[in-house]
Scaffold this motif. Structure first.
Motif, PDB file in Angstrom:
ATOM      1  N   LYS A 152       0.887  -1.165   0.000  1.00 52.94           N
ATOM      2  CA  LYS A 152       0.000   0.000   0.000  1.00 52.94           C
ATOM      3  C   LYS A 152       0.925   1.215   0.000  1.00 52.94           C
ATOM      4  O   LYS A 152       1.611   1.471   0.986  1.00 52.94           O
ATOM      5  N   PHE A 153       0.956   1.918  -1.124  1.00 54.49           N
ATOM      6  CA  PHE A 153       1.905   3.022  -1.249  1.00 54.49           C
ATOM      7  C   PHE A 153       1.446   4.244  -0.468  1.00 54.49           C
ATOM      8  O   PHE A 153       2.232   4.957   0.121  1.00 54.49           O
ATOM      9  N   ASN A 154       0.148   4.490  -0.485  1.00 52.47           N
ATOM     10  CA  ASN A 154      -0.420   5.540   0.347  1.00 52.47           C
ATOM     11  C   ASN A 154      -1.886   5.187   0.576  1.00 52.47           C
ATOM     12  O   ASN A 154      -2.321   4.099   0.200  1.00 52.47           O
ATOM     13  N   GLU A 155      -2.644   6.072   1.172  1.00 52.47           N
ATOM     14  CA  GLU A 155      -4.038   5.782   1.494  1.00 52.47           C
ATOM     15  C   GLU A 155      -4.816   5.312   0.263  1.00 52.47           C
ATOM     16  O   GLU A 155      -5.771   4.564   0.362  1.00 52.47           O
ATOM     17  N   ASN A 156      -4.410   5.762  -0.920  1.00 48.30           N
ATOM     18  CA  ASN A 156      -5.214   5.515  -2.110  1.00 48.30           C
ATOM     19  C   ASN A 156      -4.687   4.430  -3.043  1.00 48.30           C
ATOM     20  O   ASN A 156      -5.458   3.794  -3.742  1.00 48.30           O
ATOM     21  N   THR A 157      -3.396   4.262  -3.070  1.00 51.76           N
ATOM     22  CA  THR A 157      -2.818   3.409  -4.104  1.00 51.76           C
ATOM     23  C   THR A 157      -2.190   2.144  -3.516  1.00 51.76           C
ATOM     24  O   THR A 157      -1.363   2.233  -2.609  1.00 51.76           O
ATOM     25  N   SER A 158      -2.628   0.984  -4.039  1.00 47.10           N
ATOM     26  CA  SER A 158      -2.038  -0.296  -3.638  1.00 47.10           C
ATOM     27  C   SER A 158      -1.728  -1.102  -4.886  1.00 47.10           C
ATOM     28  O   SER A 158      -2.494  -1.077  -5.842  1.00 47.10           O
ATOM     29  N   LEU A 159      -0.617  -1.806  -4.855  1.00 46.53           N
ATOM     30  CA  LEU A 159      -0.247  -2.674  -5.966  1.00 46.53           C
ATOM     31  C   LEU A 159       0.089  -4.053  -5.434  1.00 46.53           C
ATOM     32  O   LEU A 159       0.556  -4.206  -4.307  1.00 46.53           O
ATOM     33  N   GLN A 160      -0.151  -5.066  -6.285  1.00 42.24           N
ATOM     34  CA  GLN A 160       0.186  -6.427  -5.891  1.00 42.24           C
ATOM     35  C   GLN A 160       0.745  -7.175  -7.093  1.00 42.24           C
ATOM     36  O   GLN A 160       0.307  -6.971  -8.226  1.00 42.24           O
ATOM     37  N   VAL A 161       1.722  -8.045  -6.810  1.00 43.24           N
ATOM     38  CA  VAL A 161       2.276  -8.929  -7.829  1.00 43.24           C
ATOM     39  C   VAL A 161       2.043 -10.351  -7.336  1.00 43.24           C
ATOM     40  O   VAL A 161       2.278 -10.642  -6.165  1.00 43.24           O
ATOM     41  N   SER A 162       1.545 -11.218  -8.227  1.00 46.95           N
ATOM     42  CA  SER A 162       1.203 -12.582  -7.810  1.00 46.95           C
ATOM     43  C   SER A 162       1.804 -13.634  -8.733  1.00 46.95           C
ATOM     44  O   SER A 162       1.173 -14.043  -9.705  1.00 46.95           O
ATOM     45  N   PRO A 163       3.014 -14.092  -8.444  1.00 46.51           N
ATOM     46  CA  PRO A 163       3.566 -15.219  -9.199  1.00 46.51           C
ATOM     47  C   PRO A 163       2.733 -16.473  -8.906  1.00 46.51           C
ATOM     48  O   PRO A 163       2.416 -16.749  -7.751  1.00 46.51           O
ATOM     49  N   THR A 164       2.372 -17.187  -9.966  1.00 55.50           N
ATOM     50  CA  THR A 164       1.415 -18.284  -9.817  1.00 55.50           C
ATOM     51  C   THR A 164       1.872 -19.527 -10.573  1.00 55.50           C
ATOM     52  O   THR A 164       2.419 -19.432 -11.674  1.00 55.50           O
ATOM     53  N   TYR A 165       1.620 -20.677  -9.959  1.00 57.85           N
ATOM     54  CA  TYR A 165       1.848 -21.961 -10.628  1.00 57.85           C
ATOM     55  C   TYR A 165       0.533 -22.722 -10.645  1.00 57.85           C
ATOM     56  O   TYR A 165      -0.149 -22.812  -9.624  1.00 57.85           O
ATOM     57  N   THR A 166       0.178 -23.256 -11.806  1.00 57.00           N
ATOM     58  CA  THR A 166      -1.053 -24.035 -11.902  1.00 57.00           C
ATOM     59  C   THR A 166      -0.747 -25.387 -12.539  1.00 57.00           C
ATOM     60  O   THR A 166       0.035 -25.486 -13.496  1.00 57.00           O
ATOM     61  N   ARG A 167      -1.365 -26.415 -11.998  1.00 60.67           N
ATOM     62  CA  ARG A 167      -1.153 -27.779 -12.487  1.00 60.67           C
ATOM     63  C   ARG A 167      -2.463 -28.327 -13.048  1.00 60.67           C
ATOM     64  O   ARG A 167      -3.494 -28.329 -12.358  1.00 60.67           O
ATOM     65  N   TYR A 168      -2.449 -28.741 -14.311  1.00 61.01           N
ATOM     66  CA  TYR A 168      -3.565 -29.471 -14.907  1.00 61.01           C
ATOM     67  C   TYR A 168      -3.153 -30.935 -14.927  1.00 61.01           C
ATOM     68  O   TYR A 168      -2.171 -31.280 -15.578  1.00 61.01           O
ATOM     69  N   ASN A 169      -3.872 -31.795 -14.250  1.00 54.85           N
ATOM     70  CA  ASN A 169      -3.515 -33.210 -14.272  1.00 54.85           C
ATOM     71  C   ASN A 169      -3.706 -33.794 -15.662  1.00 54.85           C
ATOM     72  O   ASN A 169      -2.999 -34.712 -16.060  1.00 54.85           O
ATOM     73  N   LEU A 221      -8.228 -29.367 -24.602  1.00 54.32           N
ATOM     74  CA  LEU A 221      -7.321 -28.220 -24.667  1.00 54.32           C
ATOM     75  C   LEU A 221      -6.082 -28.647 -25.433  1.00 54.32           C
ATOM     76  O   LEU A 221      -5.583 -29.767 -25.243  1.00 54.32           O
ATOM     77  N   THR A 222      -5.604 -27.778 -26.285  1.00 51.32           N
ATOM     78  CA  THR A 222      -4.364 -28.076 -27.009  1.00 51.32           C
ATOM     79  C   THR A 222      -3.362 -26.976 -26.709  1.00 51.32           C
ATOM     80  O   THR A 222      -3.718 -25.887 -26.266  1.00 51.32           O
ATOM     81  N   GLY A 223      -2.098 -27.289 -26.995  1.00 47.76           N
ATOM     82  CA  GLY A 223      -1.036 -26.326 -26.733  1.00 47.76           C
ATOM     83  C   GLY A 223      -0.785 -26.207 -25.244  1.00 47.76           C
ATOM     84  O   GLY A 223      -1.232 -27.039 -24.452  1.00 47.76           O
ATOM     85  N   GLY A 224      -0.072 -25.163 -24.864  1.00 50.14           N
ATOM     86  CA  GLY A 224       0.194 -24.934 -23.448  1.00 50.14           C
ATOM     87  C   GLY A 224       0.973 -26.064 -22.815  1.00 50.14           C
ATOM     88  O   GLY A 224       1.812 -26.692 -23.454  1.00 50.14           O
ATOM     89  N   SER A 225       0.665 -26.345 -21.567  1.00 46.33           N
ATOM     90  CA  SER A 225       1.385 -27.379 -20.839  1.00 46.33           C
ATOM     91  C   SER A 225       0.517 -27.796 -19.665  1.00 46.33           C
ATOM     92  O   SER A 225      -0.459 -27.117 -19.325  1.00 46.33           O
ATOM     93  N   GLN A 226       0.865 -28.912 -19.037  1.00 48.52           N
ATOM     94  CA  GLN A 226       0.121 -29.286 -17.828  1.00 48.52           C
ATOM     95  C   GLN A 226       0.629 -28.491 -16.625  1.00 48.52           C
ATOM     96  O   GLN A 226      -0.056 -28.388 -15.625  1.00 48.52           O
ATOM     97  N   ASP A 227       1.846 -27.976 -16.735  1.00 49.84           N
ATOM     98  CA  ASP A 227       2.396 -27.126 -15.673  1.00 49.84           C
ATOM     99  C   ASP A 227       2.513 -25.711 -16.207  1.00 49.84           C
ATOM    100  O   ASP A 227       3.274 -25.458 -17.145  1.00 49.84           O
ATOM    101  N   LEU A 228       1.753 -24.810 -15.609  1.00 52.77           N
ATOM    102  CA  LEU A 228       1.668 -23.460 -16.155  1.00 52.77           C
ATOM    103  C   LEU A 228       2.131 -22.421 -15.132  1.00 52.77           C
ATOM    104  O   LEU A 228       1.801 -22.521 -13.947  1.00 52.77           O
ATOM    105  N   PHE A 229       2.886 -21.471 -15.649  1.00 53.58           N
ATOM    106  CA  PHE A 229       3.343 -20.380 -14.781  1.00 53.58           C
ATOM    107  C   PHE A 229       2.777 -19.064 -15.283  1.00 53.58           C
ATOM    108  O   PHE A 229       2.659 -18.848 -16.485  1.00 53.58           O
ATOM    109  N   SER A 230       2.445 -18.202 -14.344  1.00 53.27           N
ATOM    110  CA  SER A 230       1.911 -16.899 -14.727  1.00 53.27           C
ATOM    111  C   SER A 230       2.233 -15.889 -13.622  1.00 53.27           C
ATOM    112  O   SER A 230       2.560 -16.269 -12.491  1.00 53.27           O
TER     113      SER A 230
END
Lengths: 302, 176
Positions: free
Chosen positions: A180-197, A202-211
């Motif tokens: 929270k930078f000040n009363e009004n402004t907040s930022l967030q970063v969310s590194p994410t891992y997702t697993r599709y068994n 669905l084609t392309g992509g991967s079963q292990d996905l990062f975002s």
């Protein structure tokens, strides 16, 4: 040398006198001011309300539902606006997720939810490991961790697909880092891992996905904020886009209304991040809203 | 030799200083202040970390952190700090007052005295003159204070009209 010593002693003497004549009548008002100032200097203050709610639009924020509280959340996503007047610009069809979140302690919450699309049930656990604070102890960011799983319950008509229970499971792990930078402004970063068994239809992509998710909140008044969230995927399924949502939060007592435009229909982590088939460029923009109502279910104190 | 003389003078002054210091000051760091909405009983909070001092010259002070108010519901507490009290901007509330009827109070005699305290209450960046009627009880030479008053939130530029217009405030301090 001697005179110098004498002088300094004389000064000391005078100071003592003035000091003690002051002491005869301590002014409590002045005493209070100096004591409060000294105390304020030595205290650390936790940052509150980095975001209004535990979700910005669809993405989890670092916020945790209060201990002993239950948050009843209903999310809606209408069909895309570009379907024209025949479908009343998408309003004829709606997808919904109904969920219950529970605050277990000051830093731990769990939640369950059900989405009609693909008949998915989901559950998550979120834990705040670090809280931003200022003062004597300075912590620049808040950090929370999320573990989520979803079960796709829809019946597949084709028996040759041979879909097993484990093929229906999806897992997500996410680290949320917010400031929270000040009363009004907040930022967030969310590194994410997702697993599709298993990738089904669905084609392309991967079963292990990062975002990586990027979240921003800008308050425009005490009760209204404008929010935006965007995910960048390292690998994408064919035909999918990065999700982008822009919305408004309106806070009224125990309710938070969240109105937004988004290109995704998913309302749990894996569908929202990785199965967004709409494109902002082509006008596949959906109107959506979330309603959050908080109930106190904890035992009453005393 | 001269140094010793001077030292002697200092010591004398020290003595005089202490002799002259007849003022009695009592204080506490865990005074209790509660407030409650007269219209909505759920809007209720308690602060048990109030710093307060009282002197036998009639001066009485209170200071507290707004974030020290504890509500039953965590969400309500966050709203209180974020939306209404704006505790990050205005972290403290502060009162500086004097006992108006000091003549009727004898700090060295046990008993229960009705007092009227007039002073300045500062909260949410606004300072306002208030009068609090209460009871000062002296027991074993130690005073304890109790009192109550009503705060009209508008007076302090706190817009909580959707929740409550006024709060009843109760003060309770045992001094050492």
């Amino acid at each position: 040398m001697k005179t110098l010593l004498q002088r300094s002693l004389a000064i000391l003497c005078l100071t003592c006198t003035t000091l003690f004549s002051d002491a005869q009548q301590v002014d409590l008002f002045k005493l209070q001011d100096s004591a409060s100032a000294a105390e304020d200097k030595n205290k650390s203050e936790r940052t509150l309300n980095t975001f209004y709610s535990t979700r910005l639009v669809t993405t989890q924020t670092v916020e945790i539902t209060g201990k002993g509280s239950m948050d009843f959340r209903i999310n809606h996503r209408f069909s895309p606006l570009n379907q024209g007047f025949y479908n009343l610009f998408g309003l004829d069809f709606v997808a919904a997720r109904i969920g219950f979140d529970f605050g277990l302690s000051d830093n731990l919450m769990v939640g369950i939810g059900r989405t009609g699309t693909n008949k998915e049930g989901d559950a998550f656990l979120k834990y705040r490991v670090l809280r931003q604070q200022t003062g004597e102890k300075n912590v620049p960011v808040s950090i929370s961790l999320l573990g989520a799983l979803a079960y796709r319950g829809i019946r597949y008509a084709d028996p040759t697909l041979n879909v097993k229970t484990k093929d229906r499971m999806y897992y997500t792990a996410q680290v949320m880092i917010a400031r929270k930078f000040n009363e009004n402004t907040s930022l967030q970063v969310s590194p994410t891992y997702t697993r599709y068994n298993r990738k089904l239809f669905l084609t392309g992509g991967s079963q292990d996905l990062f975002s990586i998710g990027f979240l921003a909140r800008q308050k425009v008044s005490k009760k209204v904020s404008i929010n935006a969230e965007y995910f960048v995927q390292t690998q994408r399924f064919d035909g999918t886009y990065n999700p982008l949502s822009i919305g408004v939060d309106i806070q009224t007592g125990g309710h938070v209304f969240q109105l937004h435009f988004t290109n995704s229909i998913g309302m749990n982590e894996h569908t929202f991040i990785h199965e967004t088939f709409g494109s902002w460029g082509k006008g596949d923009i959906r109107w959506g809203f979330n309603i959050s109502r908080i109930f106190n279910i904890g035992r009453k104190k005393k | 030799m001269k140094q010793i003389k001077v030292l002697a003078i200092i010591v004398t002054f020290l003595f005089i200083g202490q002799q002259a210091e007849a003022q009695k000051i009592f204080g506490t760091r865990n005074g209790r202040i509660t407030f409650e909405s007269p219209t909505d009983g759920d809007v209720k909070a308690v602060n048990n970390e109030v710093t307060s001092r009282i002197a036998d010259n009639g001066q009485l002070t209170f200071s507290l952190l707004m974030k020290g108010f504890k509500f039953k519901l965590a969400e309500m507490q966050e709203h209180f700090n974020d939306q209404y009290a704006e505790s990050t901007k205005f972290p403290r509330a502060d009162f500086k007052g004097t006992i108006a009827n000091l003549k009727e109070v004898n700090f060295s005699k046990d008993g229960s005295y009705k007092v009227s305290v007039k002073g300045d209450l500062t909260m949410h960046g606004v300072t306002k003159n208030v009068t609090v009627n209460g009871i000062l009880e002296i027991k074993g030479g130690k005073p304890a204070a109790r009192g109550s008053f009503v705060i009209n939130l508008k007076d302090f530029k706190i817009d909580a009209s959707s929740v409550t217009e006024k709060v009843d405030v109760e003060v309770s301090c045992q001094y050492q």
